[in-house]
Design an enzyme around this catalytic site. Structure first.
Site, PDB file in Angstrom:
ATOM      1  N   TRP A   1      34.936  52.148  75.284  1.00  0.00           N
ATOM      2  CA  TRP A   1      35.433  53.458  74.882  1.00  0.00           C
ATOM      3  C   TRP A   1      34.599  54.031  73.731  1.00  0.00           C
ATOM      4  O   TRP A   1      34.282  55.215  73.711  1.00  0.00           O
ATOM      5  CB  TRP A   1      36.918  53.396  74.474  1.00  0.00           C
ATOM      6  CG  TRP A   1      37.313  54.644  73.747  1.00  0.00           C
ATOM      7  CD1 TRP A   1      37.401  55.909  74.276  1.00  0.00           C
ATOM      8  CD2 TRP A   1      37.596  54.775  72.361  1.00  0.00           C
ATOM      9  NE1 TRP A   1      37.733  56.815  73.294  1.00  0.00           N
ATOM     10  CE2 TRP A   1      37.861  56.137  72.105  1.00  0.00           C
ATOM     11  CE3 TRP A   1      37.671  53.878  71.293  1.00  0.00           C
ATOM     12  CZ2 TRP A   1      38.169  56.621  70.846  1.00  0.00           C
ATOM     13  CZ3 TRP A   1      37.994  54.353  70.042  1.00  0.00           C
ATOM     14  CH2 TRP A   1      38.236  55.716  69.822  1.00  0.00           C
ATOM     15  N   HIS A   2      34.205  53.174  72.787  1.00  0.00           N
ATOM     16  CA  HIS A   2      33.388  53.678  71.677  1.00  0.00           C
ATOM     17  C   HIS A   2      32.079  54.242  72.193  1.00  0.00           C
ATOM     18  O   HIS A   2      31.507  55.159  71.602  1.00  0.00           O
ATOM     19  CB  HIS A   2      33.116  52.562  70.662  1.00  0.00           C
ATOM     20  CG  HIS A   2      34.249  52.347  69.704  1.00  0.00           C
ATOM     21  ND1 HIS A   2      34.664  53.325  68.833  1.00  0.00           N
ATOM     22  CD2 HIS A   2      35.042  51.288  69.477  1.00  0.00           C
ATOM     23  CE1 HIS A   2      35.669  52.865  68.110  1.00  0.00           C
ATOM     24  NE2 HIS A   2      35.934  51.633  68.491  1.00  0.00           N
ATOM     25  N   GLY A   3      31.579  53.698  73.287  1.00  0.00           N
ATOM     26  CA  GLY A   3      30.339  54.207  73.864  1.00  0.00           C
ATOM     27  C   GLY A   3      29.683  53.117  74.688  1.00  0.00           C
ATOM     28  O   GLY A   3      29.792  51.944  74.348  1.00  0.00           O
TER      29      GLY A   3
END
Lengths: 77, 405
Positions: free
Chosen positions: B334-336
């Site tokens: 989700w962060h990347g």
């Protein structure tokens, strides 16, 4: 078995602690129950008390002491 | 048309608070002016997502219409049926825009990123949560208007904290008594001022004054320690970045909660003295709490429940370890979709699994192991350093150091 006895025996199994004299102890802040043990408790209670506690119903503030759990189980039956 | 970045400068706060005076007067007299709040929200959305960012504004509108259609459609469906396949499809559809935006750099399709806008993650967390609770029956009925107010609640729209629909509804329905409201305003104002100190003073010192200087030193020592770049400046970077990360984000969160309080909404807090944590488990109960609790309730607990109910894994310890891995990997992605975010997720999963093994060992050997304030202090120091190391990974500085020449 009464609800209280069932709840206490489930909790005893999970926390290895006899909570019969500590009905108002907060199970989460005291570190007795973590998320995993909570899921196990929900499953056991669903089975043994033939109720259905949806996992997202699990608002910690309403389930944080043995006393509240007994009340919740009774309410859901 | 001008464009404003949320909470970026003092004028922004003046504008927020002055335009909120009617809302606050209303609450003081026991009334919630919904029409005014709606116009106020629309105006601030226009200022945030208009002007040079107009394409983000268009995407926000399209996104909200899409999610509203999904939620209201599922709400109608759920009143009659309850098939697992439909539920899973809804969750996937609801998370799809965010997933596409996050995947765009990894699949080299920069155009996909244009679907995004500031805050898309936080709106997705809210929508997925509503769909899951509709499935469980804990939300019986979604009102489209309340859902929009919940989704677009302006103080938290860009970066959280992530509220819960039923909790938000409680605040929305009941106007606090005058006494409670005054107390809430008092708390809110204190939080906003604490936020000023955190973000604009301490965060500024670490992030703007110190960090670029240490980062430069890190790159100067590229060849240190057999060419690995592991140097004292890198250690300094780790601590400076960790402090910056905390004070900047905790400061922002205090603003968001403080402004919510002025509007009579008790948005949940995001931080609770995270660096006092005694272990990693404790840390995640104190750090970015609205996110970690979201993951706990909607990923970890649902996943373990599913695995145990269907007896996919017999051993309960393995279940929890697997669930931690899934939980933190999703958080990492989700962060990347970049190696250092994924490693950050794996790092925390590993740390919490080791922590659990230790806690079980400690329980079995409680008689032999010392437990006093020195061991507690040691636990805090170890936890703090493990966390800072994870933030060094998270910062992406290692990527710059190792792979960008």
């Amino acid at each position: 078995m009464s609800n209280e006895q069932t709840v206490l025996s489930v909790l005893q199994e999970l926390t290895a602690t006899d909570l019969s004299g500590q009905m108002t102890t907060n199970l989460f802040t005291s570190g007795l129950l973590d998320s995993m043990a909570t899921v196990q408790m929900v499953m056991e209670l669903n089975e043994q008390c033939s109720i259905n506690i949806p996992i997202s119903e699990f608002d910690r503030n309403q389930w944080d002491t043995p006393e509240k759990i007994v009340a919740k189980v009774t309410e859901l039956q | 048309m001008p464009n404003l970045s949320p909470y970026a400068d003092p004028q922004y706060f003046v504008l927020l608070v002055v335009t909120l005076i009617p809302v606050m007067l209303g609450l003081y007299y026991g009334k919630r002016f919904r029409v005014y709040e709606t116009i106020w929200t629309a105006a601030f959305l226009l200022l945030t997502f208009g002007g040079i960012k107009w394409h983000q504004g268009v995407m926000l509108v399209a996104y909200v219409v899409y999610q509203l259609a999904l939620v209201m459609g599922y709400d109608r469906y759920r009143k009659r049926y309850n098939q697992t396949g439909v539920f899973v499809a809804l969750v996937v559809l609801s998370a799809l825009p965010l997933a596409l935006v996050k995947l765009s750099p990894a699949v080299h399709l920069p155009k996909l990123a244009l679907l995004g806008f500031l805050g898309i993650s936080y709106l997705t967390f809210k929508t997925v949560q509503v769909i899951m609770e509709l499935r469980d029956g804990t939300i019986k009925e979604v009102s489209p208007f309340l859902f929009l107010r919940f989704l677009l609640f302006f103080p938290t729209i860009t970066s959280g904290p992530i509220d819960r629909y039923r909790r938000f509804q409680q605040d929305d329905v009941a106007v606090p008594s005058r006494h409670d409201y005054l107390e809430l305003v008092n708390t809110g104002v204190m939080r906003i001022f604490q936020g000023f100190v955190y973000k604009y003073i301490i965060g500024y010192i670490f992030g703007t004054l110190m960090l670029p200087h240490v980062a430069h030193q890190v790159l100067m020592h590229r060849s240190a320690f057999l060419g690995t770049g592991l140097s004292w400046p890198l250690v300094a970077y780790m601590y400076v970045y960790s402090m910056y990360l905390f004070f900047d984000f905790a400061g922002y969160s205090l603003f968001a909660v403080g402004i919510s309080n002025l509007m009579g909404v008790r948005t949940p807090m995001n931080f609770n003295a995270p660096f006092k944590a005694q272990n990693i488990k404790d840390f995640w109960n104190r750090w970015h709490m609205s996110l970690s609790f979201w993951f706990r309730d909607f990923v970890f607990m649902r996943f373990t429940f599913f695995v145990m109910k269907h007896r996919l894994i017999k051993n309960r310890i393995r279940v929890s370890q697997f669930a931690y891995l899934v939980n933190f990997l999703i958080m990492g992605f989700w962060h990347g979709v970049t190696w250092y975010y994924i490693v950050y997720g794996l790092f925390h999963a590993t740390a919490i699994i080791i922590n659990d093994i230790w806690l079980r060992y400690k329980k079995r050997h409680s008689a032999q192991l010392p437990h006093n304030r020195w061991t507690q202090a040691l636990a805090v120091v170890i936890t703090f350093n493990v966390v800072c190391l994870s933030f060094l990974i998270f910062s992406g500085e290692l990527n710059t150091l190792w792979f960008k020449h």
